[in-house]
Design a protein around this motif. Structure first.
Motif, PDB file in Angstrom:
ATOM      1  N   LEU A 122      51.882  37.131  30.742  1.00 58.91           N
ATOM      2  CA  LEU A 122      53.272  37.251  30.508  1.00 58.91           C
ATOM      3  C   LEU A 122      54.383  38.260  30.326  1.00 58.91           C
ATOM      4  O   LEU A 122      55.095  38.678  30.443  1.00 58.91           O
ATOM      5  N   TRP A 123      52.998  39.210  30.231  1.00 53.44           N
ATOM      6  CA  TRP A 123      53.205  40.943  29.977  1.00 53.44           C
ATOM      7  C   TRP A 123      53.193  42.090  30.634  1.00 53.44           C
ATOM      8  O   TRP A 123      54.280  42.448  31.088  1.00 53.44           O
ATOM      9  N   LYS A 124      51.864  41.886  31.387  1.00 53.43           N
ATOM     10  CA  LYS A 124      52.142  42.541  32.495  1.00 53.43           C
ATOM     11  C   LYS A 124      51.264  42.031  33.824  1.00 53.43           C
ATOM     12  O   LYS A 124      50.993  41.114  33.703  1.00 53.43           O
ATOM     13  N   THR A 125      51.448  43.477  34.798  1.00 56.98           N
ATOM     14  CA  THR A 125      50.765  42.534  35.673  1.00 56.98           C
ATOM     15  C   THR A 125      49.522  43.573  35.799  1.00 56.98           C
ATOM     16  O   THR A 125      50.172  44.791  35.970  1.00 56.98           O
ATOM     17  N   CYS A 126      48.448  43.401  36.645  1.00 56.76           N
ATOM     18  CA  CYS A 126      47.403  44.513  36.998  1.00 56.76           C
ATOM     19  C   CYS A 126      46.797  44.224  38.096  1.00 56.76           C
ATOM     20  O   CYS A 126      47.249  42.531  38.924  1.00 56.76           O
ATOM     21  N   VAL A 127      45.471  45.117  38.393  1.00 53.19           N
ATOM     22  CA  VAL A 127      44.531  44.948  39.979  1.00 53.19           C
ATOM     23  C   VAL A 127      43.212  45.659  39.540  1.00 53.19           C
ATOM     24  O   VAL A 127      42.977  46.418  38.546  1.00 53.19           O
ATOM     25  N   THR A 128      42.182  45.396  39.986  1.00 53.85           N
ATOM     26  CA  THR A 128      41.286  45.383  39.729  1.00 53.85           C
ATOM     27  C   THR A 128      40.915  45.377  40.976  1.00 53.85           C
ATOM     28  O   THR A 128      40.231  44.935  41.664  1.00 53.85           O
ATOM     29  N   ASP A 129      39.638  46.682  40.797  1.00 51.21           N
ATOM     30  CA  ASP A 129      39.112  46.801  42.215  1.00 51.21           C
ATOM     31  C   ASP A 129      37.535  47.005  42.641  1.00 51.21           C
ATOM     32  O   ASP A 129      37.055  45.886  41.417  1.00 51.21           O
ATOM     33  N   SER A 130      36.592  46.831  43.189  1.00 47.15           N
ATOM     34  CA  SER A 130      36.077  46.225  43.768  1.00 47.15           C
ATOM     35  C   SER A 130      34.806  46.669  42.634  1.00 47.15           C
ATOM     36  O   SER A 130      33.780  46.686  42.359  1.00 47.15           O
ATOM     37  N   THR A 131      35.260  48.220  42.369  1.00 42.82           N
ATOM     38  CA  THR A 131      34.401  48.591  41.669  1.00 42.82           C
ATOM     39  C   THR A 131      34.651  48.485  39.962  1.00 42.82           C
ATOM     40  O   THR A 131      34.206  49.058  38.674  1.00 42.82           O
ATOM     41  N   GLY A 132      35.381  47.211  39.695  1.00 38.40           N
ATOM     42  CA  GLY A 132      35.151  46.747  38.188  1.00 38.40           C
ATOM     43  C   GLY A 132      36.499  47.523  37.242  1.00 38.40           C
ATOM     44  O   GLY A 132      37.202  47.353  36.092  1.00 38.40           O
ATOM     45  N   VAL A 133      37.615  49.114  38.326  1.00 37.99           N
ATOM     46  CA  VAL A 133      38.038  49.566  37.572  1.00 37.99           C
ATOM     47  C   VAL A 133      40.025  48.587  37.298  1.00 37.99           C
ATOM     48  O   VAL A 133      40.172  47.916  37.953  1.00 37.99           O
TER      49      VAL A 133
ATOM     50  N   VAL B 123      37.945  36.901  53.183  1.00 36.36           N
ATOM     51  CA  VAL B 123      36.303  36.676  54.007  1.00 36.36           C
ATOM     52  C   VAL B 123      35.794  38.422  53.083  1.00 36.36           C
ATOM     53  O   VAL B 123      35.164  38.050  51.644  1.00 36.36           O
ATOM     54  N   ILE B 124      36.425  39.474  52.414  1.00 34.71           N
ATOM     55  CA  ILE B 124      36.630  40.577  51.862  1.00 34.71           C
ATOM     56  C   ILE B 124      37.165  40.491  51.078  1.00 34.71           C
ATOM     57  O   ILE B 124      38.766  40.928  51.361  1.00 34.71           O
ATOM     58  N   THR B 125      36.963  40.997  49.810  1.00 34.52           N
ATOM     59  CA  THR B 125      37.500  41.596  48.553  1.00 34.52           C
ATOM     60  C   THR B 125      37.322  42.730  47.788  1.00 34.52           C
ATOM     61  O   THR B 125      36.366  42.909  48.198  1.00 34.52           O
ATOM     62  N   THR B 126      38.780  43.106  48.167  1.00 36.32           N
ATOM     63  CA  THR B 126      38.439  44.949  47.803  1.00 36.32           C
ATOM     64  C   THR B 126      39.313  44.812  46.282  1.00 36.32           C
ATOM     65  O   THR B 126      38.797  45.757  45.935  1.00 36.32           O
ATOM     66  N   ALA B 127      40.173  43.623  46.308  1.00 35.10           N
ATOM     67  CA  ALA B 127      41.073  44.287  44.395  1.00 35.10           C
ATOM     68  C   ALA B 127      41.320  42.709  44.266  1.00 35.10           C
ATOM     69  O   ALA B 127      41.066  41.392  45.085  1.00 35.10           O
TER      70      ALA B 127
END
Length: 237
Positions: free
Chosen positions: A49-60, A39-43
């Motif tokens: 193939l080379w990396k894993t990333c996470v993007t928060d609600s502010t776009g960072v 229901v609520i997505t914060t990230a």
């Protein structure tokens, strides 16, 4: 002329597919975290193939490269190898296609150019198959985890990079097949034309003599000397 147009069309298709496959490797979104059941997505989690990333609600975004190649999952290592092989095969296929096409002035005789263009088509087909296998393997891992009810970790969905890779693979395979068939058609046409010209030259070099009908032929004339010799021989007998 039609074979040359077909070769140019096949070269455009294969080159476009190779460019799409090459652009897939550095693309970020191979898989993206699923929003199903949340229901609520914060990230948003995504990786390639080379990396894993996470993007928060502010776009960072905060990315982390895979620390060890040997500690990676087997499917990621296989996808890396297949994609790099696809790029290399597509590069050599483009070089061979430029040498073997009829519209270029390099490559030697028509027979050698046809052989080179056929090698280029095979390289493009293998490049498309390698990329298709890599994208399908990665997508199979994502879908198997998504539909597995026992899998409780973060689930992912198919990223845009997989669709780009599939499109590039289809273009490479299609263009390679067209290139091979165009070379086969041109070689068959050249052999047929050569045989026809040879038969025509044989007919022209050995013209048939006009034979007069038996009814219109005049009786043979014998000279007086031949009659005398004939009678002399009979006289001795």
């Amino acid at each position: 002329m039609s074979n040359m147009v077909t070769e140019i069309l096949a070269f455009i298709l294969t080159t476009s597919g190779w460019v799409l496959i090459s652009s897939t490797i550095p693309t970020d979104y191979w898989k993206v975290s699923s929003l199903d059941g949340t229901v609520i997505t914060t990230a948003t989690f995504w990786s390639n193939l080379w990396k894993t990333c996470v993007t928060d609600s502010t776009g960072v975004s905060n990315c982390k490269d895979f620390p060890s190649m040997l500690a990676l999952d087997g499917y990621i290592q296989a996808c890396r190898g297949l994609m790099i092989t696809a790029v290399c095969l597509g590069f050599f296929g483009a070089v061979f296609a430029l040498v073997g096409m009829k519209c270029t002035k390099i490559g030697g005789s028509d027979q050698s150019k046809a052989r080179t263009a056929c090698i280029a088509g095979v390289n493009f087909i293998l490049s498309g198959l390698c990329s298709l296998s890599a994208c399908s393997l990665y997508a199979h891992r994502i879908t198997s985890e998504f539909f597995n009810p026992m899998f409780v970790a973060q689930k992912y969905e198919l990223g845009v990079a997989l669709f780009i890779g599939w499109a590039g693979s289809i273009l490479c395979i299609l263009g390679g097949v067209i290139l091979c068939f165009s070379i086969a058609d041109s070689s068959t046409t050249s052999h047929t034309g050569y045989a026809y010209r040879g038969a025509e030259s044989n007919v022209s070099s050995h013209p048939r003599e006009y034979t007069q009908p038996m009814s219109q032929r005049s009786p043979p004339e014998y000279s007086s000397s031949s009659r005398v010799q004939h009678f002399d021989k009979n006289a001795y007998v």
